[in-house]
Scaffold this motif. Structure first.
Motif: not given
Lengths: 340, 264
Positions: A222, A237-238, B72, B75, B99-100, B102-103, B105, B107-111, B155
């Motif tokens: 990501r 975007f963070g 994060r 955002a 991509q909006g 990102y903050s 989800v 690194l690990f969690r799925n959408h 976001q």
């Protein structure tokens, strides 16, 4: 339709890699019946056969597989985060740093204490991977800190990398040109990228880096996706842009430097394989990374096999094969991309 | 959520881009930044987004200086859309909007369904759902701009900073974006700060107008009060007059265009 075709391509690539690896183990300069190779693999082989397969061919093939993965992944990561389709490990000065370190090391250990230029001495080859890796890593670190002082943008990194790389390359050539004839051979062989006489030590040297890379990458997908945007957007975007950019650079340099140390600077693998992977993956961007890994391993193994079979006992170094084979691939991809 | 800057100065090398800017943003209001080219609008927005390190002064969100926020966390509260942003070509509109998230989800969690919902809402609000699967490369300038706004909306930040969101858009889409901004502010309580070139549009949507000139704040107040101040004329070096077009509407700035008569 295209989606199905792309899945199909991934399903075909995996077994193809396996076939190439097997072919590389079964075929070689020493003509050995397949049944005997099979016996060795099952643990019943004769002494000679076991030696050839177990101590020569297998570590050689595995070293090639790992180095191929390293170069290809490093190229993909660098191309992605510098947003430069021409990036490969040499833009971080890694290849050149490894070259200079190895030449200086050979110069100091061999030439300094032996004044007859026509005698070939026993060379301390077992140290070359470590020396090359440290040299490449140091060059990468140097480029990083130079670029960091100027804001660490992809353009800065690229410019610093090219400048540092050029200086290191020139220095290495300077050391080599002041050298005696007989000793040129080993450094030239290393320079052109070779899998000749690679042992289990080389495999063990590479494995930690490979594992680290393969474990770290899933957590980085990501951030890597966001690093392809310009800095302001990614941060908004963070994304902790600098930290993630640095981590990816570190990983790419580690992969490239360790591989360059083990097999020499294999130019073109890091450049061509990611493009090939992107082409085959098509719109399925999530497939690019696995394809890069498979293609990197497969192409280096195949290139080495070709070099061994075509060159016979003299063998053509893998670096030469990948460069000669890689250039037309790149040109063909370029044509397809421009047309599309 | 309170966003404010105090005595903010920003320098790019030798050039002073912003001098002694102090602004306190009231939650839920629409703030329009206007000013000539190079007056510091973009710099002000980037500073408020925590993307530029100030030379002097400070920017604070919820009482915490910007450099103490993790990106994060920031955002989730604040979203910034630069002027003419660039995205990797092969992304689709929906990829960009995603991509909006990102903050949210990490690194690990799925959408999650929640993320999918936010993306769908952002696409819907910007009128981009109908071409969500198309690549950014295939879009017109206006469509691409709206796709970017969708990414910023996805976001779900309480503060939206937009640098000239209506440039590249035809008048119809400009109005759509401005109406979207009003809806966000009124119905969702989103604070919107936008740089905009069209003075009349600024006066129509802005609860508050900030006029920058040469990196300094020249005016901070309601549109009605700007009309009689003569500041527009001097800042932009134009001649014109504010005219009232109807009761209860903000005055309209009518530019006096000095046109060389033809045929003489």
């Amino acid at each position: 339709m295209t989606l199905i075709r792309n899945e199909w391509r991934l399903l075909v690539l995996g077994p193809t890699l396996l076939l190439i690896v097997l072919a590389a183990i079964f075929l070689g300069v020493v003509n050995m019946p397949p049944a005997e190779v099979l016996n060795v693999l099952l643990g019943y082989g004769s002494m000679d056969a076991s030696l050839i397969i177990g101590d020569i061919r297998m570590p050689r093939v595995l070293t090639g597989v790992l180095a191929g993965i390293h170069f290809a992944l490093a190229g993909l990561l660098l191309q992605t985060i510098t947003r430069n389709p021409l990036a490969d490990p040499s833009i971080m000065g890694v290849s050149q740093g490894a070259t200079l370190a190895v030449t200086i090391f050979l110069f100091l250990t061999v030439y300094m204490f032996n004044n007859d230029p026509n005698i070939l001495y026993r060379l301390p080859v077992q140290w070359l991977p470590l020396v090359g890796c440290v040299g490449g890593g140091a060059a990468g670190a140097g480029v990083y800190f130079l670029a960091f002082r100027h804001g660490l943008s992809p353009l800065r990194v690229t410019l610093c990398g090219i400048a540092v790389g050029a200086v290191l390359h020139a220095a290495a050539m300077g050391v080599i040109s002041g050298w005696g004839t007989a000793r040129l051979e080993i450094v030239m062989q290393w320079l052109s990228g070779s899998l000749y006489a690679r042992s289990w030590d080389h495999v063990l040297f590479l494995v930690p880096f490979t594992l680290l890379g393969l474990v770290a990458l899933p957590f980085m997908t990501r951030p890597i996706g966001l690093l392809r945007f310009e800095e302001d957007v990614a941060r908004s975007f963070g994304l902790a842009y600098r930290r993630q950019f640095s981590l990816v650079l570190l990983l790419a340099c580690g992969l490239a430097a360790s591989a360059a140390g083990a097999v020499g600077p294999l130019i073109f693998v890091g450049l061509v394989v990611p493009h090939l992977a992107r082409f085959i993956a098509g719109p399925r961007t999530s497939l690019i990374m696995p394809m890069t890994i498979i293609l990197g391993a497969g192409l280096v193994t195949l290139g080495d096999l070709i070099g061994r079979l075509v060159g016979g006992p003299e063998e053509i170094p893998i670096g030469v094969v990948t460069a000669i084979g890689g250039a037309p691939v790149l040109l063909a991809l370029l044509r397809r991309t421009v047309r599309g | 959520m309170s966003l404010l800057c105090q005595n903010l100065s920003v320098r790019y090398g030798q050039r002073q881009a912003l001098t002694d800017l102090s602004v306190s943003i009231i939650p839920g209001e629409i703030v329009c930044l206007i000013g000539p080219n190079g007056s510091g609008k973009s710099t002000a927005l980037r500073s408020l987004a925590g993307l530029t390190r100030p030379h002097a002064g400070r920017v604070q969100l919820d009482g915490r200086p910007m450099d103490q926020w993790r990106r994060r966390e920031l955002a989730k509260r604040l979203s910034f859309l630069p002027q003419a942003p660039i995205a990797p070509d092969e992304l689709s509109v929906e990829d960009l909007a995603r991509q909006g998230r990102y903050s949210h989800v990490g690194l690990f969690r799925n959408h999650s369904p929640e993320d999918a919902h936010a993306v769908a809402w952002a696409l819907d609000a910007t009128g981009t759902s109908s071409f969500a699967q198309r690549g950014l490369r295939e879009l017109s300038g206006g469509e691409r701009q709206r796709a970017w706004i969708a990414a910023a909306l996805a976001q779900e930040a309480g503060i939206l900073l937009l640098d000239e969101p209506t440039s590249f858009l035809d008048i119809g889409h400009q109005v759509e974006v401005l109406e979207l901004i009003c809806t966000l502010s009124r119905e969702r309580g989103v604070t919107v700060i936008l740089a905009i070139h069209d003075i009349n549009q600024a006066m129509m949507v802005g609860d508050r107008i900030l006029l920058l000139e040469g990196g300094r704040l020249r005016f901070d107040g309601r549109a009605q009060d700007l009309a009689g101040s003569g500041l527009i004329e001097s800042a932009f070096n134009v001649r014109g007059a504010f005219v009232k077009l109807g009761d209860g509407t903000v005055p309209h700035f009518d530019i006096d265009l000095r046109r060389t008569p033809t045929g003489q």
